[in-house]
Scaffold this motif. Structure first.
Motif, PDB file in Angstrom:
ATOM      1  N   MET A   1      25.177  52.831 -22.057  1.00 28.54           N
ATOM      2  CA  MET A   1      24.631  51.961 -23.106  1.00 28.54           C
ATOM      3  C   MET A   1      24.871  52.204 -24.598  1.00 28.54           C
ATOM      4  N   LYS A   2      24.996  51.183 -25.270  1.00 26.48           N
ATOM      5  CA  LYS A   2      25.303  51.389 -26.753  1.00 26.48           C
ATOM      6  C   LYS A   2      24.156  51.245 -27.747  1.00 26.48           C
ATOM      7  N   ILE A   3      23.629  52.075 -28.487  1.00 30.60           N
ATOM      8  CA  ILE A   3      22.562  51.746 -29.383  1.00 30.60           C
ATOM      9  C   ILE A   3      23.147  51.993 -30.684  1.00 30.60           C
ATOM     10  N   PRO A   4      23.250  51.031 -31.486  1.00 33.68           N
ATOM     11  CA  PRO A   4      23.449  51.215 -32.936  1.00 33.68           C
ATOM     12  C   PRO A   4      22.288  51.583 -33.743  1.00 33.68           C
ATOM     13  N   MET A   5      22.669  52.035 -34.855  1.00 31.20           N
ATOM     14  CA  MET A   5      21.260  52.637 -35.818  1.00 31.20           C
ATOM     15  C   MET A   5      20.466  51.036 -36.229  1.00 31.20           C
ATOM     16  N   LEU A   6      21.009  50.165 -36.407  1.00 27.52           N
ATOM     17  CA  LEU A   6      20.594  48.971 -36.841  1.00 27.52           C
ATOM     18  C   LEU A   6      21.521  47.710 -36.297  1.00 27.52           C
ATOM     19  N   ASP A   7      20.749  46.805 -35.789  1.00 30.46           N
ATOM     20  CA  ASP A   7      21.619  45.555 -35.184  1.00 30.46           C
ATOM     21  C   ASP A   7      20.977  44.407 -36.023  1.00 30.46           C
ATOM     22  N   LEU A   8      21.311  44.144 -37.096  1.00 29.42           N
ATOM     23  CA  LEU A   8      20.934  43.060 -38.193  1.00 29.42           C
ATOM     24  C   LEU A   8      21.072  41.568 -37.356  1.00 29.42           C
ATOM     25  N   ARG A   9      22.014  41.627 -36.577  1.00 28.61           N
ATOM     26  CA  ARG A   9      22.192  39.924 -36.006  1.00 28.61           C
ATOM     27  C   ARG A   9      20.724  39.889 -35.201  1.00 28.61           C
ATOM     28  N   ASN A 312      28.409  60.725 -28.015  1.00 34.47           N
ATOM     29  CA  ASN A 312      29.354  60.551 -26.775  1.00 34.47           C
ATOM     30  C   ASN A 312      28.369  59.773 -25.729  1.00 34.47           C
ATOM     31  N   LYS A 313      27.084  59.789 -25.759  1.00 36.71           N
ATOM     32  CA  LYS A 313      26.194  58.978 -24.920  1.00 36.71           C
ATOM     33  C   LYS A 313      26.062  57.421 -25.425  1.00 36.71           C
ATOM     34  N   GLY A 314      26.775  57.285 -26.544  1.00 35.98           N
ATOM     35  CA  GLY A 314      26.587  55.735 -27.116  1.00 35.98           C
ATOM     36  C   GLY A 314      25.431  55.801 -27.960  1.00 35.98           C
ATOM     37  N   VAL A 315      24.917  56.698 -28.386  1.00 34.16           N
ATOM     38  CA  VAL A 315      23.766  56.523 -29.546  1.00 34.16           C
ATOM     39  C   VAL A 315      24.230  56.920 -31.068  1.00 34.16           C
ATOM     40  N   ASP A 316      24.096  55.810 -32.028  1.00 34.49           N
ATOM     41  CA  ASP A 316      24.285  56.283 -33.082  1.00 34.49           C
ATOM     42  C   ASP A 316      23.084  56.868 -33.855  1.00 34.49           C
ATOM     43  N   THR A 317      23.347  57.986 -34.881  1.00 35.74           N
ATOM     44  CA  THR A 317      22.071  58.522 -35.634  1.00 35.74           C
ATOM     45  C   THR A 317      22.941  58.696 -36.868  1.00 35.74           C
ATOM     46  N   THR A 318      21.920  58.869 -37.819  1.00 30.47           N
ATOM     47  CA  THR A 318      22.460  59.144 -39.177  1.00 30.47           C
ATOM     48  C   THR A 318      21.543  60.334 -39.818  1.00 30.47           C
TER      49      THR A 318
END
Ligand SMILES: Cc1ncc(COP(=O)(O)O)c(C=O)c1O
Length: 377
Positions: A1-9, A312-318
């Protein structure tokens, strides 16, 4: 799974009909500078917050600079503050908060934060006021959506004859004891940066105040410094909010409460899934707070490792914020500090903001939490 910080779309698609219609209206009237949507947004935002004056600006940063400049004109009868004029704020914030103080001519005084709320600690403000000569104002930042302790801040401001400017960039829609943030101090400043709880399709901001004088002054400053831009009296800016941004924001304002509720539910889910993780301190949101960032503290000195693991698991963090303001070169020799800012310095090594987006699915949140737990196991 890919989880971005935010998906504005996703957000755009949810509101697409309203946003497209708002943009189409602009295309029809073609009044791009201070068109009707700017005034309409100022009116609607004022109603939403229950505040008398709203002044759209080109960004949240400009909103801060203009509010502080207007206070220098109002309180000192001069264009800028002097270096001897001090403004107390937190070192654990976005650069713009402290930078705006410098740009208004004053000196930031950084005081430590409360490790539970990440916000400026009123006890530290009190100490700074006792120890520092020349404090003219306090600039609390409602970080991650959480309200600062406004009763103590207001009473200290009154006692020491200081103004209060609230930086509400991260807490649009939040309230303190029933009163919307931004309307409690002398002025409040908002950011409509795309990732904010109310975000435009570019930069934008707002100053809000109940002072007619501050409203008039900031309005002049954003239009080159005068009532008539061909005959100005102050050192002004071109810092107007674009018509197009106002149109998008007007459409999105309708969704603000719904989306703030969704964000809160996501935070509750995170808290629920992570509650048994003893290596983590979870954020606690009070009744009036909103959630802008969902920020955890890693208590085991493994923040950077866990960030890499999640990546590496597809999770973005900041990391908000990796460097406290007092450690940035721009503030060297231009700021003061009280104490060692122990908590703020500790925080920059421990915080990690997880993906949060109003339309995130429960499975996505669960996936993030499963990865976090697997790291610690
Ligand atoms: C706390 C804080 N203050 C000020 C700003 C500046 O806002 P802008 O990016 O709209 O200039 C931001 C956001 O970016 C912020 O998070």
């Amino acid at each position: 799974m890919k989880i971005p910080m935010l998906d504005l779309r996703r957000e755009y698609e949810y509101m697409q009909a309203d946003i497209d219609a708002a943009i189409k209206r602009c295309l029809e009237h073609q009044r791009w500078i201070l068109g009707p949507e700017v005034e309409e947004l100022e009116k609607e935002f004022g109603k939403y917050l229950s505040v008398q004056y709203c002044i759209g600006t080109s960004s949240g940063t400009d909103a801060l600079v203009l509010a502080l400049r207007a206070l220098a004109i109002q309180r000192k009868g001069q264009e800028y503050f002097d270096r001897g004029d001090k403004i107390i704020t937190t070192p654990f914030t976005f650069t713009a908060t402290g930078d705006a103080i410098l740009r208004a001519g004053a000196t930031p005084v950084f005081v430590d934060i409360d490790p539970e709320t990440f916000n400026i600690d009123p006890e530290q403000i009190k100490q700074a006021l006792e120890l520092t000569q020349g404090v003219v104002g306090i600039l609390p930042v409602h970080l991650y959506g959480q309200a600062c302790e406004m009763n103590q801040i207001l009473s200290l401001a009154k006692q020491y004859n200081c103004f209060v400017v609230e930086d509400v960039a991260q807490a649009c829609g939040a309230a303190w004891e029933g009163q919307k943030l931004g309307t409690i101090g002398d002025a409040g400043t908002f950011s409509f940066f795309p990732s904010k709880n109310l975000g435009g399709f570019g930069d934008g901001g707002m100053i809000v105040t109940n002072s007619q004088e501050l409203a008039a002054l900031t309005r002049e400053l954003l239009k080159h410094g005068g009532k008539d831009k061909y005959n100005v009296e102050h050192i002004g800016y071109n810092a107007r909010l674009d018509t197009l941004q106002a149109a998008v924001l007007l459409a999105k304002l309708e969704y603000l409460d719904e989306f703030n509720n969704k964000r809160k539910k996501i935070a509750q889910l995170y808290n629920q899934y992570l509650k048994n993780c003893r290596s983590i301190q979870l954020p606690q949101f009070n009744k009036g707070d909103v959630v802008h960032q969902y920020t955890i503290r890693i208590l085991t000195n493994q923040r950077d490792q866990i960030q890499e693991y999640l990546k590496n698991k597809g999770v973005d963090t900041t990391i908000y914020y990796l460097i406290c303001l007092n450690r940035m070169k721009v503030f060297f020799g231009r700021c003061e500090m009280t104490g060692k800012l122990y908590e703020a310095n500790k925080m920059q090594k421990e915080v990690l903001s997880l993906p949060i987006e109003p339309l995130m699915a429960a499975e996505e949140i669960q996936y993030v939490c499963t990865q976090i737990k697997s790291f610690f196991n």
